[in-house]
Design a protein around this motif. Structure first.
Motif, PDB file in Angstrom:
ATOM      1  N   VAL A 299       0.844  -1.207   0.000  1.00 48.02           N
ATOM      2  CA  VAL A 299       0.000   0.000   0.000  1.00 48.02           C
ATOM      3  C   VAL A 299       0.875   1.251   0.000  1.00 48.02           C
ATOM      4  CG1 VAL A 299      -1.636   1.355   1.368  1.00 48.02           C
ATOM      5  CG2 VAL A 299      -1.988  -1.097   1.085  1.00 48.02           C
ATOM      6  N   ALA A 300       1.903   1.255   0.840  1.00 53.30           N
ATOM      7  CA  ALA A 300       2.795   2.411   0.896  1.00 53.30           C
ATOM      8  C   ALA A 300       3.470   2.653  -0.446  1.00 53.30           C
ATOM      9  CB  ALA A 300       3.851   2.194   1.982  1.00 53.30           C
ATOM     10  N   ALA A 301       3.921   1.570  -1.080  1.00 53.20           N
ATOM     11  CA  ALA A 301       4.577   1.710  -2.384  1.00 53.20           C
ATOM     12  C   ALA A 301       3.616   2.285  -3.421  1.00 53.20           C
ATOM     13  CB  ALA A 301       5.107   0.365  -2.847  1.00 53.20           C
ATOM     14  N   LEU A 302       2.380   1.811  -3.412  1.00 49.71           N
ATOM     15  CA  LEU A 302       1.404   2.291  -4.392  1.00 49.71           C
ATOM     16  C   LEU A 302       1.023   3.747  -4.158  1.00 49.71           C
ATOM     17  CD1 LEU A 302      -0.975  -0.797  -4.714  1.00 49.71           C
ATOM     18  CD2 LEU A 302       0.701   0.011  -6.367  1.00 49.71           C
ATOM     19  N   HIS A 303       0.922   4.139  -2.884  1.00 53.79           N
ATOM     20  CA  HIS A 303       0.519   5.513  -2.589  1.00 53.79           C
ATOM     21  C   HIS A 303       1.686   6.490  -2.660  1.00 53.79           C
ATOM     22  CE1 HIS A 303      -3.711   4.999  -1.552  1.00 53.79           C
ATOM     23  NE2 HIS A 303      -3.371   3.819  -1.064  1.00 53.79           N
ATOM     24  N   LEU A 304       2.913   5.993  -2.555  1.00 60.13           N
ATOM     25  CA  LEU A 304       4.078   6.866  -2.655  1.00 60.13           C
ATOM     26  C   LEU A 304       4.468   7.122  -4.093  1.00 60.13           C
ATOM     27  CD1 LEU A 304       6.339   5.559   0.260  1.00 60.13           C
ATOM     28  CD2 LEU A 304       5.189   7.773   0.123  1.00 60.13           C
ATOM     29  N   VAL A 305       4.086   6.162  -4.974  1.00 63.75           N
ATOM     30  CA  VAL A 305       4.381   6.363  -6.399  1.00 63.75           C
ATOM     31  C   VAL A 305       3.487   7.465  -6.928  1.00 63.75           C
ATOM     32  CG1 VAL A 305       4.303   5.307  -8.691  1.00 63.75           C
ATOM     33  CG2 VAL A 305       5.085   3.971  -6.735  1.00 63.75           C
ATOM     34  N   PRO A 306       4.043   8.550  -7.424  1.00 64.27           N
ATOM     35  CA  PRO A 306       3.202   9.663  -7.899  1.00 64.27           C
ATOM     36  C   PRO A 306       2.376   9.258  -9.099  1.00 64.27           C
ATOM     37  CG  PRO A 306       5.498  10.004  -8.534  1.00 64.27           C
ATOM     38  CD  PRO A 306       5.473   8.801  -7.624  1.00 64.27           C
TER      39      PRO A 306
END
Length: 310
Positions: A299-306
């Motif tokens: 989730v963090a990776a998906l939300h951190l990717v602009p």
């Protein structure tokens, strides 16, 4: 002539005996395999009622029936043949696929937790509001069947993993039994859940005061039941998904995390009288922590990717 008839009857009896033994093997394998998939089943039962909520009462059961038929199609036309092909020609793929599915379950659970914690707009899009009731119903059914495909794939993979050492015919029979019984069980429960308020409303108009009180209680309980199912489903996804990942890591001899979880479970199992319960609970909690960590990272990776802006 008589001896030939006796020989034929002996052959028939032998075939019947073999068939009965195979049926016993299938039943035993199905029971064992189905019990391992219980966490995903809980989530399936928790997720599906949301697709029938918001429609008129006369459309709720037909919608559930359409989703159930779609679920059977997922299991018997797509997943069962695919599972048997993997078992026959690429059994080494089973553990990676299980771990991939487990990671997806962890992601889904973590995403639900993220959405519950972080404020976000939860309004219908203009496109959805513009749909007619038939179009919206079709859209919801298609969405539910798509979600069921993912959950059913995980159920079938878990079941296949448990019967992978059995003959191919027993595997096919066990997966078919698991798929059929789980579909009937899940969508029977879902139908009961979505009609609970209607049943309660009917009882609340009865003559007996006790029935009226029960009916009002059922109507008031519906929001609580749906909320509880959502929470239980999220917890089940974390525990099942995390458990699959723990077992996968153990399979590939990546020992630290499985050793910690197993150690916690063995320690909790030493409690007098309630050891089996506390041991299982400790393993479930440990697996859920692993699942939350894995899902949180995704989730963090998906939300951190602009996101790309056009």
């Amino acid at each position: 002539m008589a001896s030939g008839l006796v020989a034929l009857l002996d052959d028939v009896a032998a075939i019947a005996k073999i068939a009965a033994t195979s049926l016993d093997d299938v039943t035993a394998a199905a029971g064992k395999a189905g019990s391992k998939a219980v966490g995903v089943v809980i989530d399936d039962a928790a997720v599906t009622p949301g697709y029938a909520v918001g429609f008129t009462p006369d459309r709720e059961l037909p919608i559930i029936a359409k989703i159930a038929l779609g679920s059977l199609g997922n299991k018997f036309l797509l997943l069962l043949p695919g599972a048997l092909l993997i078992s026959a020609f690429a059994p080494w793929l089973l553990t990676p696929l299980l771990m991939l599915g487990g990671a997806y379950l962890c992601f889904e659970a973590a995403e639900k937790i993220y959405e519950a914690v972080v404020e976000h707009e939860d309004t219908d899009s203009p496109e959805e509001l513009a749909l007619s009731s038939k179009e919206l119903e079709k859209q919801k059914v298609v969405g539910a069947i798509r979600t069921d495909l993912i959950l059913s794939a995980e159920i079938m993979a878990i079941a296949l993993n448990d019967v992978a050492q059995q003959p191919l015919a027993v595997q096919a029979g066990a997966l078919a039994v698991v798929g059929l019984l789980i579909t009937i069980g899940v969508y029977g429960v879902v139908a009961l859940i979505v009609k609970m308020d209607d049943i309660g409303l009917h009882l609340s108009k009865g003559r007996a005061a006790s029935m009226r009180a029960l009916g009002r209680g059922m109507v008031k309980a519906m929001p609580v039941v749906l909320d509880a199912l959502t929470r239980i489903g999220t917890a089940a996804m974390l525990w099942v998904g995390g458990g699959i990942i723990v077992h996968g890591l153990e399979h590939y001899h990546f020992s630290p995390i499985p050793t910690w979880v197993e150690g916690l479970s063995h320690w909790a199992a030493t409690a007098p009288a309630v050891g089996p319960v506390t041991g299982w609970l400790a393993f479930a909690v440990g697996s859920a922590v692993v699942g939350l960590a894995v899902g949180g990272l995704i989730v963090a990776a998906l939300h951190l990717v602009p996101s790309k802006k056009h």
